[in-house]
Design a protein around this motif. Sequence first.
Motif, PDB file in Angstrom:
ATOM      1  N   ALA A  49       0.851   0.100  -6.497  1.00  0.00           N
ATOM      2  CA  ALA A  49       0.478   0.037  -5.080  1.00  0.00           C
ATOM      3  C   ALA A  49      -0.865  -0.673  -4.919  1.00  0.00           C
ATOM      4  O   ALA A  49      -1.753  -0.543  -5.770  1.00  0.00           O
ATOM      5  CB  ALA A  49       0.403   1.441  -4.496  1.00  0.00           C
ATOM      6  N   GLY A  50      -0.999  -1.401  -3.833  1.00  0.00           N
ATOM      7  CA  GLY A  50      -2.231  -2.141  -3.576  1.00  0.00           C
ATOM      8  C   GLY A  50      -3.431  -1.250  -3.341  1.00  0.00           C
ATOM      9  O   GLY A  50      -4.555  -1.623  -3.664  1.00  0.00           O
ATOM     10  N   ASP A  51      -3.222  -0.069  -2.784  1.00  0.00           N
ATOM     11  CA  ASP A  51      -4.328   0.835  -2.483  1.00  0.00           C
ATOM     12  C   ASP A  51      -4.506   1.926  -3.535  1.00  0.00           C
ATOM     13  O   ASP A  51      -5.486   2.667  -3.497  1.00  0.00           O
ATOM     14  CB  ASP A  51      -4.155   1.457  -1.103  1.00  0.00           C
ATOM     15  CG  ASP A  51      -2.858   2.241  -0.975  1.00  0.00           C
ATOM     16  OD1 ASP A  51      -1.927   2.021  -1.785  1.00  0.00           O
ATOM     17  OD2 ASP A  51      -2.763   3.063  -0.043  1.00  0.00           O
ATOM     18  N   ASP A  52      -3.582   2.029  -4.481  1.00  0.00           N
ATOM     19  CA  ASP A  52      -3.681   3.031  -5.548  1.00  0.00           C
ATOM     20  C   ASP A  52      -2.810   2.594  -6.715  1.00  0.00           C
ATOM     21  O   ASP A  52      -1.621   2.902  -6.757  1.00  0.00           O
ATOM     22  CB  ASP A  52      -3.236   4.405  -5.034  1.00  0.00           C
ATOM     23  CG  ASP A  52      -3.394   5.506  -6.063  1.00  0.00           C
ATOM     24  OD1 ASP A  52      -3.727   5.205  -7.237  1.00  0.00           O
ATOM     25  OD2 ASP A  52      -3.180   6.681  -5.703  1.00  0.00           O
ATOM     26  N   PRO A  53      -3.383   1.860  -7.677  1.00  0.00           N
ATOM     27  CA  PRO A  53      -2.595   1.316  -8.789  1.00  0.00           C
ATOM     28  C   PRO A  53      -1.898   2.365  -9.655  1.00  0.00           C
ATOM     29  O   PRO A  53      -1.016   2.022 -10.429  1.00  0.00           O
ATOM     30  CB  PRO A  53      -3.626   0.527  -9.611  1.00  0.00           C
ATOM     31  CG  PRO A  53      -4.757   0.274  -8.679  1.00  0.00           C
ATOM     32  CD  PRO A  53      -4.770   1.408  -7.707  1.00  0.00           C
ATOM     33  N   SER A  54      -2.262   3.643  -9.492  1.00  0.00           N
ATOM     34  CA  SER A  54      -1.583   4.695 -10.259  1.00  0.00           C
ATOM     35  C   SER A  54      -0.231   5.061  -9.655  1.00  0.00           C
ATOM     36  O   SER A  54       0.554   5.774 -10.264  1.00  0.00           O
ATOM     37  CB  SER A  54      -2.464   5.944 -10.359  1.00  0.00           C
ATOM     38  OG  SER A  54      -2.581   6.568  -9.093  1.00  0.00           O
ATOM     39  N   ASP A 111       0.842  -1.199   0.000  1.00  0.00           N
ATOM     40  CA  ASP A 111       0.000   0.000   0.000  1.00  0.00           C
ATOM     41  C   ASP A 111       0.874   1.246   0.000  1.00  0.00           C
ATOM     42  O   ASP A 111       1.834   1.354   0.781  1.00  0.00           O
ATOM     43  CB  ASP A 111      -0.920   0.027   1.225  1.00  0.00           C
ATOM     44  CG  ASP A 111      -2.104  -0.925   1.080  1.00  0.00           C
ATOM     45  OD1 ASP A 111      -2.164  -1.657   0.063  1.00  0.00           O
ATOM     46  OD2 ASP A 111      -2.957  -0.930   1.986  1.00  0.00           O
ATOM     47  N   ALA A 112       0.540   2.183  -0.854  1.00  0.00           N
ATOM     48  CA  ALA A 112       1.335   3.414  -0.994  1.00  0.00           C
ATOM     49  C   ALA A 112       1.401   4.198   0.311  1.00  0.00           C
ATOM     50  O   ALA A 112       2.413   4.823   0.615  1.00  0.00           O
ATOM     51  CB  ALA A 112       0.762   4.284  -2.105  1.00  0.00           C
ATOM     52  N   ASP A 113       0.335   4.139   1.098  1.00  0.00           N
ATOM     53  CA  ASP A 113       0.318   4.906   2.344  1.00  0.00           C
ATOM     54  C   ASP A 113       0.914   4.148   3.525  1.00  0.00           C
ATOM     55  O   ASP A 113       0.779   4.566   4.670  1.00  0.00           O
ATOM     56  CB  ASP A 113      -1.109   5.357   2.671  1.00  0.00           C
ATOM     57  CG  ASP A 113      -2.026   4.203   3.068  1.00  0.00           C
ATOM     58  OD1 ASP A 113      -1.654   3.027   2.883  1.00  0.00           O
ATOM     59  OD2 ASP A 113      -3.138   4.494   3.568  1.00  0.00           O
TER      60      ASP A 113
END
Length: 190
Positions: free
Chosen positions: A157-162, A109-111
């Motif tokens: 990222a798992g929470d934001d594919p961008s 996850d990006a965060d």
Amino acid sequence: MPPPPDDTAIRVDHLPYVARLETRPPGAIDLVVIHCTELPDLATARAYGERVLYPSSGTGNSGHWYLDRDGSVVEYVPATRVAHHVRGHNPRSVGIELVNTGRWPRWLDADHQAMDEPYPDAQVDALLGLLATLRRELPSLRHIAGHEDLDTERVPAGDDPSVQVARKRDPGPLFPWPRVLAACGLHRIP
């Protein structure tokens, strides 16, 4: 700071599939790769290591030695077997896993990319002792690297594919590279 111990007590607890892993002579090993488990504890790391991920061979992913936070050391795979611990470098390397939460449980996850658990002195002392033992037992051992040095792939990222994140970041920013390099006698692969 005292020099590393001459040897480290190692408890042998081989993975169930260890006999299925490819063999190699000790002289084929010139690299040690430092990992962190990115899991909460040694029991969880064991459960992950026992999982069969490659049905054709009946094996999974694992380092050779696991070092708990208290400095205890467990051998899951002997050095004379090729463990699956780092893409493209397994035949020439051994893997040492340090129990550390890393980015657990949301690894990609990006965060959640901070790796903020420090490595306890007991664990680092045990690592230095194990490295001293390996230098005596593996005549060709010359190099050391972090998993992040060798596997530099970036993935969505798992929470934001961008957003792209590092697939592997271990052992991470809190690993004491200066202390380890000053004591281990191995050259880090950049």
